[in-house]
Design an enzyme around this catalytic site. Structure first.
Site, short mmCIF file in Angstrom:
data_model
loop_
_atom_site.label_atom_id
_atom_site.label_comp_id
_atom_site.label_asym_id
_atom_site.label_seq_id
_atom_site.Cartn_x
_atom_site.Cartn_y
_atom_site.Cartn_z
N GLU A 60 16.09 -28.17 16.77
CA GLU A 60 14.63 -28.26 16.91
C GLU A 60 14.02 -29.30 15.99
O GLU A 60 13.02 -29.92 16.33
CB GLU A 60 13.98 -26.90 16.68
CG GLU A 60 14.00 -25.98 17.91
CD GLU A 60 15.31 -25.24 18.07
OE1 GLU A 60 16.14 -25.31 17.16
OE2 GLU A 60 15.51 -24.59 19.12
N PHE A 83 11.30 -21.11 22.79
CA PHE A 83 10.50 -19.94 22.40
C PHE A 83 9.64 -20.34 21.20
O PHE A 83 10.14 -20.99 20.27
CB PHE A 83 11.40 -18.77 21.99
CG PHE A 83 12.09 -18.07 23.13
CD1 PHE A 83 11.63 -16.85 23.61
CD2 PHE A 83 13.21 -18.63 23.73
CE1 PHE A 83 12.28 -16.20 24.65
CE2 PHE A 83 13.86 -17.99 24.78
CZ PHE A 83 13.39 -16.76 25.25
N ASP A 85 8.73 -18.78 18.76
CA ASP A 85 9.31 -18.28 17.51
C ASP A 85 10.12 -19.37 16.82
O ASP A 85 10.23 -19.40 15.59
CB ASP A 85 10.23 -17.08 17.80
CG ASP A 85 9.61 -16.09 18.77
OD1 ASP A 85 9.28 -14.98 18.36
OD2 ASP A 85 9.46 -16.45 19.96
N PHE A 86 10.71 -20.27 17.64
CA PHE A 86 11.57 -21.32 17.08
C PHE A 86 10.76 -22.42 16.38
O PHE A 86 11.34 -23.30 15.73
CB PHE A 86 12.46 -21.96 18.15
CG PHE A 86 13.28 -21.00 18.98
CD1 PHE A 86 13.43 -19.66 18.60
CD2 PHE A 86 13.89 -21.43 20.14
CE1 PHE A 86 14.16 -18.78 19.37
CE2 PHE A 86 14.64 -20.56 20.91
CZ PHE A 86 14.78 -19.23 20.53
N HIS A 129 11.77 -13.31 19.65
CA HIS A 129 11.58 -14.06 20.90
C HIS A 129 10.31 -13.62 21.63
O HIS A 129 10.20 -13.78 22.84
CB HIS A 129 12.78 -13.89 21.84
CG HIS A 129 14.00 -14.64 21.42
ND1 HIS A 129 14.76 -14.28 20.34
CD2 HIS A 129 14.60 -15.75 21.93
CE1 HIS A 129 15.78 -15.12 20.21
NE2 HIS A 129 15.70 -16.02 21.16
#
Lengths: 326, 335
Positions: A60, A83, A85-86, A129
């Site tokens: 990422e 997602f 969250d990432f 997630h």
């Protein structure tokens, strides 16, 4: 006019802009041949080819950093963080790098990119997630942040985000991907920073975002039918820039304010809006503003627990009814 | 020297340019140090004194339009591409004539018109960003390359590894240049790194050649850099270069560098100073002492003059506090 899913609207919005501008390129994990884990980029690889729709490793930082480097040198990248969250593993890029470059360099460096990301709960994916993390981005000067709730808005706001000269974080709600809506044919281009009154009313203002919008509308319909309370529902749509005019004007008219937020309680976008309302139209209010949020907990996986945590139609109805009766 | 090496060696004209750059970087670095001690530079500065050979050698091997990405220790790389000394010193002093009018400061020097795409103060952040600029060149069929400078400490952060893998997989025209000055901030790099050469020994993990050079010899830097730059420019993909070097000062102005063993600094200063080494080489090659003395005195005059102009310049205008957050020139986040 055609009925389209929210998921297909993402692909249509991207295709609309990619057809218009060859500098618009897509980058992300599994977005090319696989069409995205949420199938939101299906068909784009075939239509635009491997140079414009590119898979990356699970990196990422590399992918968001690369999107930034490409944007500051002339491309218009749309990066997917699978997602939301990432975003935490590449936080540096949207906290320190992407939003601050223009200011730090006295306007020399410009970063016109879009980061698309699957946000929100309801899919029983558990705490890593499922989060709603718009507030992670809203607190950072230099970003723009949008979160559409309908297929029509997905296309129009996607076009606006891609054409915008500033970096835009584009939150797609995972639990909305399968929902459908009417979408006119032809080019659709919306505007960032504009909230939308999606259900007019006179007794109370309910501000909602993304998945909470259809729930707020359903709650407003029940409040009208069962209790005679006529709520105005506003789809906030854009957290940065923030359309306070539309919202304050409604609050001044209805004299009551409710926010419906999927994020955990602390520092949610609703807190900022309540603060603005209290500062600027306090004397128009007939009661304390009320925030309806997910509690300040990590999201659980089991259906019965997750459904209890995220604001439901039932909880919105009950909270508004009790507050209005008090 | 064999034929291959000769093809990537600097001409005498280039060597004189490298010498001038070395002196400019040395004098400007020394001036920044002096201005800090005079309390005219606030905050911090991260000097490249002793490390100028890498910046000078690489910049000479770059072409106009090539892009530089550097760290908070970025003064040398920014200047080596031709950025005005006056604007750099003005920026350090927070003056209105500053490169960024005081909005960035010592750690964020940027001069897009010279290809200096930024100085990044979060370790490792700019390696992926350089990949992105290189991706744009690849996509557009442009001939520029991106060159990304960083220290030995950067090789232990995740973004370094993500960027290397990414650059190789996409075969990007980017060159990563590690300046190994033996210390990650205050700690010997050897104490915190699994391999002896923090960048070069990792190259094989990404299918890259192990390339290690002497950063104190600007000609050696030039040859190695030019080879890597030519490869990137011709579609051969990325390289990872590691140059051994040493900083004569501490990590930043807050660091007196007392952690270094006795005699280490003296050795590097006396025997491995890139400016002294280069000056002697040019004399040995027959360049006149008068030519070099002219470059020395002329550069000294330019740097002194730049510092005086900075001191005389007004502090930066407070009107710009709220500007350039967004593309509309302002900072409005609501209507």
């Amino acid at each position: 006019m055609a009925e389209l899913t929210y998921r297909d609207a993402v692909a249509r919005g991207l295709a609309q802009e990619m057809s218009r501008d060859s500098d618009v390129v897509l980058i992300g994990e599994d977005i090319a041949k696989a069409g995205g884990v949420f199938k939101a980029t299906v068909g784009l690889y075939d239509q635009f080819g491997p140079l414009r729709v590119r898979d990356t490793p699970i990196s990422e930082q590399a992918l968001l950093g690369a999107a930034m480097g490409a944007a500051m040198t002339g491309l218009k990248p749309v990066a997917e963080i699978m997602f939301s969250d990432f975003l935490a593993v590449c936080f540096d890029y949207f906290a320190n790098e992407i939003p601050k470059s223009r200011y730090m360099t006295n306007g020399q460096v410009k970063v016109p990119l879009v980061v698309r990301t699957g946000n929100g709960g309801g899919s029983r994916f558990g705490a890593q997630h499922s989060q709603s993390v718009e507030n992670w981005c809203m607190m950072i000067p230099g970003l723009k942040v949008v979160a559409p709730s309908t297929p029509y808005d997905v296309i129009g706001l996607m076009a606006a985000a891609i054409r915008d000269p500033d970096p835009v974080i584009f939150f797609e709600h995972k639990s909305l991907y399968a929902t459908k809506g009417e979408v006119p044919d032809g080019e659709i281009v919306d505007q960032l920073g504009v909230a939308k009154v999606v259900r007019p009313g006179k007794d109370a203002t309910i501000l909602a975002l993304a998945l909470m919008v259809p729930r707020a509308i359903a709650a407003a319909d029940r409040l009208q039918a069962e209790y005679g309370i006529n709520c105005e529902v506003i789809d906030v749509r854009s957290l940065l820039p923030l359309d306070t005019k539309t919202m304050l004007s409604s609050i001044s008219r209805t004299s009551r304010l409710f926010t419906v937020e999927e994020n955990p309680r602390l520092c949610g976008w609703g807190a900022e809006l309540v603060s603005i309302a209290v500062e600027e139209c306090f004397y128009d209010l007939d009661g304390p503003p009320v925030r309806i949020t997910t509690p300040h907990i990590p999201l659980p996986s089991a259906a019965v627990l997750e459904d209890l945590a995220i604001p439901s139609v039932e909880r919105i109805v009950e909270t508004v009814r009790k507050s209005m009766a008090a | 020297m064999n034929e291959e090496a000769a093809a990537v060696s600097p001409s005498q004209e280039t060597q004189l340019r490298i010498y001038r750059t070395l002196v400019e970087l040395r004098e400007t670095g020394q001036k920044a140090h002096d201005l800090f001690l005079q309390n005219l530079v606030k905050g911090t500065v991260h000097l490249s004194l002793g490390m100028e050979g890498i910046a000078a050698g690489c910049a000479a091997a770059m072409k106009p339009g090539d892009l530089t990405f550097c760290t908070y220790r970025g003064h040398a790389h920014t200047l080596a591409r031709g950025t005005s000394i006056e604007k750099v010193l003005g920026e350090l002093m927070g003056r209105d004539n500053g490169l960024l009018r005081g909005k960035g400061g010592s750690m964020h020097l940027t001069s897009v018109e010279h290809g200096v795409m930024g100085s990044y103060a979060i370790i490792g952040a700019h390696l992926p960003i350089a990949c992105g600029a290189a991706w744009r060149a690849q996509y557009k069929g442009a001939s520029d390359i991106s060159v990304c400078f960083f220290g030995d400490g950067t090789t232990n952060i995740g973004a370094f590894h993500e960027a290397l893998n990414f650059a190789v997989v996409w075969k990007l025209p980017v060159v990563f240049v590690c300046e190994n000055n033996l210390y990650m901030e205050y700690t010997p790099i050897a104490d915190v790194t699994a391999v002896a050469q923090p960048a070069a020994d990792r190259a094989c993990a990404y299918g890259l050649d192990r390339i290690l050079g002497d950063g104190q010899d600007a000609d050696a830097v030039y040859r190695i850099a030019k080879t890597a730059f030519d490869k990137a420019r011709s579609g051969g993909g990325p390289s990872l270069l590691e140059f051994q070097t040493y900083r004569f000062s501490g990590h930043s102005r807050a660091d007196p560098a007392k952690y270094r063993p006795a005699g280490e600094l003296d050795y590097w200063r006396d025997s491995r100073d890139p400016v002294k080494i280069y000056r002697k080489r040019l004399l040995d090659l027959g360049v006149g002492e008068n030519v070099l003395a002219y470059i020395d005195s002329e550069t000294q005059r330019i740097v002194d003059d730049a510092a005086e102009k900075g001191k005389a310049a007004p502090f930066t205008s407070t009107d710009i506090l709220m500007t350039d957050v967004y593309a509309d020139g302002g900072s409005a986040w609501r209507n």
